[in-house]
Structures are given as C-alpha cells and as structure tokens.
Design an enzyme around this catalytic site. Structure first.
Site: not given
Length: 673
Positions: A364, A393, A411, A413, A415, A499, A545
C-alpha cells in the site's frame, strides 16, 4: 425478609426471586427438565451481558438466557474449557510433581501446558491413552466445579505452598486489589484447584466421556518466550457428544488425505527446504497453476478497469515510519542492513543519513507513492491500481506452514483511490467481482464486517463513516443476509481501517479467510495523498485496500486441499496424457498429443516401455484429469479410450475429433466477460 430481584427471560416473562438466587434457581422454577439440561446462563445487567456459571448468584435485576446443549457455540466453549481442566487434574493425579500453567479452549478442542516433574522428560504421545482413561475417571466422579473469589496474595501463597511456581509468578501480574477467581473441582479442601476466570459447567459429569480425544504433544515455551523454560503441551479435541467427535475425526482423516504438502510432493508441484525457509520452490507443474491463476486474475482486473503496476521490493525505512507500519510491523520486517550504527532497533527511524531500508511487507505505501506522481484531478477518480506484489514478512519459524503461511508471498493486491461519494459503488463492484471469482472456483462463502479495534489510528468520526460505508455497500449488494453468513465482528478491524472479509467454505466444511476490502482514511493522510477537487482545492482521497485470492501461495494451497488435488480441467497443469498400450501405437500417441496441444489442451504423450496399469497408477497419483489410452486398434480407427480421474465410469471410446472438440471447450478458463 430478603428483598426480591426481577429476572427477565427471553420469552418476555419476568420472575421474582429472593436475593442470592442463581440461574440454577431460575431453571428449577421453570421445570425439572430445564433444571437438568441447563449448563450455564447469559446474564445481562444492562452492559451487554456475559456467560456465567449456573450457580453464581445474581447481583441484582437482570435479563437471563439459560444455556443448554442446544446452544451449541456456548456449550462447546464451556465443555472445551472444562476438558482442559479435567486434563490438568488427570495429569497431576498420574504424575505427581507436574506443574500446571495455562489451558485454554481452542477452535476444535483444548490444550494444556505442563512443566514435567524434575527428573523426567517431556510427555510423549504413548502416554496419552492412559491420561484419557484418568480423565474419564474424573468425569465419572461427577464432581462439582465451584467458583471462589480469592485475594491475589492468597492465590500466590496457595500456589507457592503447592510448588506451582509458574502460577505463582503469573498471578502477581494480575491487577492488585481485584478479586481473583479460583475453581475447585469438588467441595473438599483436598480437591483439585486451578486459577481461572471461568465460567464452567456445573460439574464434571456434564461432560460426555466419549466426546474427546487427546491428539498430540508438542513443546511450548512458558509465556511464548524462548528465553523461558520449555513446557509440554498436550492437545485434545472435544465435542458435545460421541457423534460430533466421530464426524470431526473423519474430517481430520479427510484433511490428512488432502494435505497440500503431501499432494504437492505427489503431484511434483513445489517443495520447501531450509536453505530458503519460509519461501517456496515452484516446480514446472506447480508454476503452471500459478500462471493460470495469474492470467485469470489479469483478465478479471482488466475487465474491471484496474491499471497494473510494479513497485520496488526495498523501500526506505522512513517511508514505513511515515505510513505507521514501522511501529506496528517492525518485528516482522526484513531490514537492510539489519544493524546500522546510531539507529535504535526498537525506536523510530532516525532522520539522519543512515541508509536503512526494508523489504516491503505490504504494497500500500508504494501505491500511494505512484498516486502522488503528478497532479490528480477528481476527474481521474476512482483510480484502481493493481499489482501482483511480492511481499516479505519475518514470520516466526514455528508459525510457518507449507503454502498457507510463508515469509515470501505474492498478493493479488489493489488499491482504489476514490472520493467519499464513490466508496459505496466501488465496494459494491468489488463484491460482485469477488462473487464471480469465488463461484468460478466452486466456493461458497460468508461475508464478515470487522469493526474498529481498541488500538487504532484515525478519529472516531472517520471510523463511523468507514464502517457505515462498508455496511451500506453490502446491504445494497443484497449480501447482508443469512444466506451470505453476514456477521459483524467487533474489534477485528485493522489498526487503520475496518474491513469486509470473505470466508470461503471448502469441500470438507473448513473455512478460509481470503478476500478483503478495507476503507482507509488514515494512510492517505499520513502520506499526504491529495487530489484536486471540482472546487479547485486539494482534498484527501479515500483508499480502498482489496484482494481476492489474498496471496497466490495460500490460495493455491487452499485449492489443492479443496479439490484433493483433482483440479478443474482448465486449471490442471497437465490436462491430458496420451498413454500407449503397445509400442506400435507410439507414433499415433505423438500425433494425438500434438493435435490436443494445437487445440489449446496441455497434453503430453507417455510412450515409455511400461505396462498400461503402471502408467494409469502413476498419472492418477499425479492427478492428471484425462488419460487417453491408445493401442493398435485405436491407431487404426483414429479413436482414443478416455479415462477421467476420479470417475466411477469405465473408459469411454471416442473418435479423436470428438475428444478434441469436447475437451478443448472444457479446458478453457472461465469467461469473465
């Protein structure tokens, strides 16, 4: 004469009882059947209520709902908690000198951590059957579980005198001056006791002695700290009755057969090894699944108006400090270099010239930096930025689990930067997209709204708006219904945003939380993201997100287990194998495989000098969906004998042209138009 208290019941009736009465008295007043069936009570004094012991006296007027085995969630929680206590008592009976520590309920049972007596090693799985039998003796004794309130000093003194050093240490960290609850199994001074908040069942006899099983033993550090002593953790599964236990054990057996790590080896999809612990080595067959998913998701996001980007792996640590992730995720981030003179590892990043960078744990902040390039107008919004973003991570070594939890992952992912007025429509569009994707893979799902946690960034007003927008979007999408398992989860949101969560249900009833969309006003503010509004002034965008797969690694693991390796034809890495019975058919097998490939089917020929039964077993183990067997007759007739993986039907003979037409259509990925 004692004063009376008023007890309101779920049916709207009110009963008056003397002060000092308990939920057990309410059950007895209603009838002997309920008195026997009652296990606990939900007692509400106007503060939301809580689950309480059946024999705990009321503190005043209250609303009460009695809990029986029909209230499965509450009853299971109570039973599992009690089984943990029974386990601890049984172990101390069998092995004097063993110290007790903690023993919570879990999602399917319980565990308890023990410090074995001096001179003996950790507990072993060979000892579990004997412990089970002792647990059944404790249950058969039907001893009352009695709640008592003690002072902190009295609890400490009791445990010190009993040689329970771990409990004595722990109790001194509880708030001073508050009453602490102890539970006595039985009513005599010599009976077993443990420190516990409760609640518990009325007696051990309320447990079904055939409804539990001890499953395994592992090591666990006291309070989770490797610097502390190693304890023995005994796990068990527990249910309300024997039938539920049998069903659970069957699910476990089925889950074992579907274990993605086992199937990954058999299907030659991937492997993991210490040289890159927490990261995946994808083999050609496994990476083919990845590529098909990636292509599928690209078609989905292209059709939904997303723009794909690629951002760096290493980003200056000061960016992570500005975003707020440094303070929340620092211990799970890979920092480069990991030691810099003058930089405090626990504190904020220094603003000097230290070149401290971190591998991104999420995408992000990088997407905000792309958004900030140039001037963005309200006419450009909503702006949907997508990335197959590789993240890192530093998960604890013991938490890693196959593809399900790794240190390096990718991901799907994205946004969405939008105005406040666009939020509900964007979330609704995402709900529709996620619905289509999950249905293409054969999943049903439920939707949950995770609300603000206690520790969070942002104002209450912003959280009010964000939660309301997500809720309204699901309502308008027609998904805030029991059909979609709609539920709100207090305190489960991220530190920066509420979320929506999508929980998939797999073929054997397990749930997996995968997709999510979060409504975030915090990060755009912290990273100074703006757009020029219709009024010519700068405004903050809202940042949504969102992900559907969650991560490719985990989603592939879920798919393998959901389908037990028998992936849909369009997703299978090798869709068809043409296997020969005799060498005379080798040329024909090569010709069939070539025509299948030309028709868009991932096929190969197996012309090895092996018996056909051997070939069938081998390709079945590799979970190849289609096996086309050819011999001299098939070569002469231009036909194939088709065996479908997992089908009870015998092989079906088809002309080659018919087979190609049938399978070429079936092998195509779902149409997202």
């Amino acid at each position: 004469m004692s004063e009376m208290i008023k007890i309101s019941l779920p049916d709207g009736s009110i009963r008056e009882l003397p002060e000092g009465s308990t939920p057990a008295d309410v059950a007895a007043a209603i009838g002997p059947g309920l008195a026997k069936a009652a296990l606990a009570a939900r007692v509400d004094y106007g503060n939301g209520g809580e689950l309480r012991d059946l024999h705990r006296p009321f503190e005043g007027d209250a609303t009460v709902a009695l809990v029986t085995s029909r209230d499965e969630a509450d009853a299971l929680e109570l039973a599992r908690h009690d089984f943990a206590h029974v386990l601890a008592e049984a172990v101390q009976r069998l092995y004097p000198g063993t110290q007790i520590t903690f023993g919570p309920a879990t999602d399917d049972g319980f565990y308890y951590d023990f410090a074995p007596a001096p001179g003996r090693g950790p507990f072993t799985e060979e000892e579990l059957p004997g412990i089970e039998e002792e647990m059944r003796r404790v249950i058969a004794a039907d001893k009352k579980l009695v709640r008592e309130e003690w002072s902190r000093e009295d609890v400490r003194a009791f445990f010190e005198q009993s040689g329970e050093t771990f409990k004595a240490e722990w109790v001194m960290e509880l708030p001073e001056g508050e009453a602490i609850t102890m539970y006595r199994t039985g009513e005599g001074e010599a009976d077993w006791m443990d420190l516990c908040r409760g609640p518990h069942l009325p007696s051990t006899g309320k447990l079904d002695p055939q409804a539990f099983k001890l499953t395994r033993v592992s090591g666990a550090y006291w309070r989770g700290d490797p610097k502390n002593p190693m304890l023995s953790r005994i796990y068990g599964t527990a249910w309300l009755n024997k039938k539920q236990l049998a069903e659970h054990l069957h699910r476990l057996e089925e889950a074992g057969k579907r274990d993605h790590r086992k199937l990954g080896r058999e299907m030659d999809l991937f492997h993991l090894q210490e040289e890159a612990h927490g990261s995946v080595f994808w083999h050609p067959q496994g990476y083919r699944i990845w590529r098909e998913l990636e292509a599928y998701m690209r078609r989905a996001i292209d059709g939904a108006g997303y723009r794909e980007v690629k951002t760096p792996q290493l980003i200056d640590a000061r960016q992570w400090e500005r975003s707020g992730h440094w303070g929340k995720y620092r211990e799970n981030m890979f920092v480069v270099p990991d030691e810099v003179p003058g930089v405090d590892d626990e504190g904020p990043v220094l603003t000097g010239e230290a070149d401290l960078m971190a591998l991104k744990p999420m995408n992000c902040p990088a997407h905000v930096l792309i958004f900030k390039q140039g001037i963005t107008s309200y006419r450009d919004l909503p702006l949907r930025i997508y990335e197959n973003g590789c993240c890192h991570r530093n998960e604890p070594h013991g938490a890693l689990h196959g593809l399900m939890r790794v240190r390096q992952f990718t991901q799907d992912d994205a946004h969405i930067f939008c105005t406040e007025e666009q939020i509900v429509d964007e979330v609704k569009a995402f709900c529709a997209l996620a619905d289509r994707v999950y249905k293409d893979f054969g999943f049903t799902y439920s939707i949950k709204l995770a609300l603000r946690p206690d520790q969070r960034f942002g104002s209450d007003a912003d959280w009010d708006k964000a939660e309301s927008e997500l809720r309204n979007a699901v309502v308008e999408a027609g998904m805030a219904t029991p059909e979609y398992g709609w539920e709100e989860l207090p305190g489960e949101g991220a530190f920066y945003a509420p979320k929506l969560e999508w929980h998939l249900t797999d073929a054997i009833g397990r749930t997996w939380q995968v997709g999510t969309i979060q409504s975030d006003r915090v990060l755009p503010d912290r990273l100074d993201a703006t757009y020029v509004g219709e009024d010519g002034e700068k405004h903050r965008p809202v940042m949504l997100h969102r992900a559907i797969f969650g991560s490719y690694e985990r989603f592939i693991g879920i798919l393998i287990e959901h389908f037990a390796g028998k992936l849909p034809l369009w997703l299978a890495p090798t869709q068809a194998v043409v296997a020969t019975i005799v060498s005379d058919a080798d040329d024909y097998a090569d010709e069939v495989a070539a025509k299948l490939v030309a028709a868009g089917i991932r096929a190969e020929a197996d012309t090895r000098n092996e018996k056909i039964n051997y070939k069938v077993r081998e390709h079945s183990l590799a979970k190849v969906p289609l096996l086309l067997v050819v011999g001299k007759r098939e070569a002469e007739e231009g036909s194939v004998a088709v065996r479908r993986l997992g089908s009870d039907e015998h092989q079906k003979v088809m002309s080659l042209d018919e087979a190609i037409a049938t399978f070429a259509n079936e092998a195509r990925a779902p149409d997202l138009v």
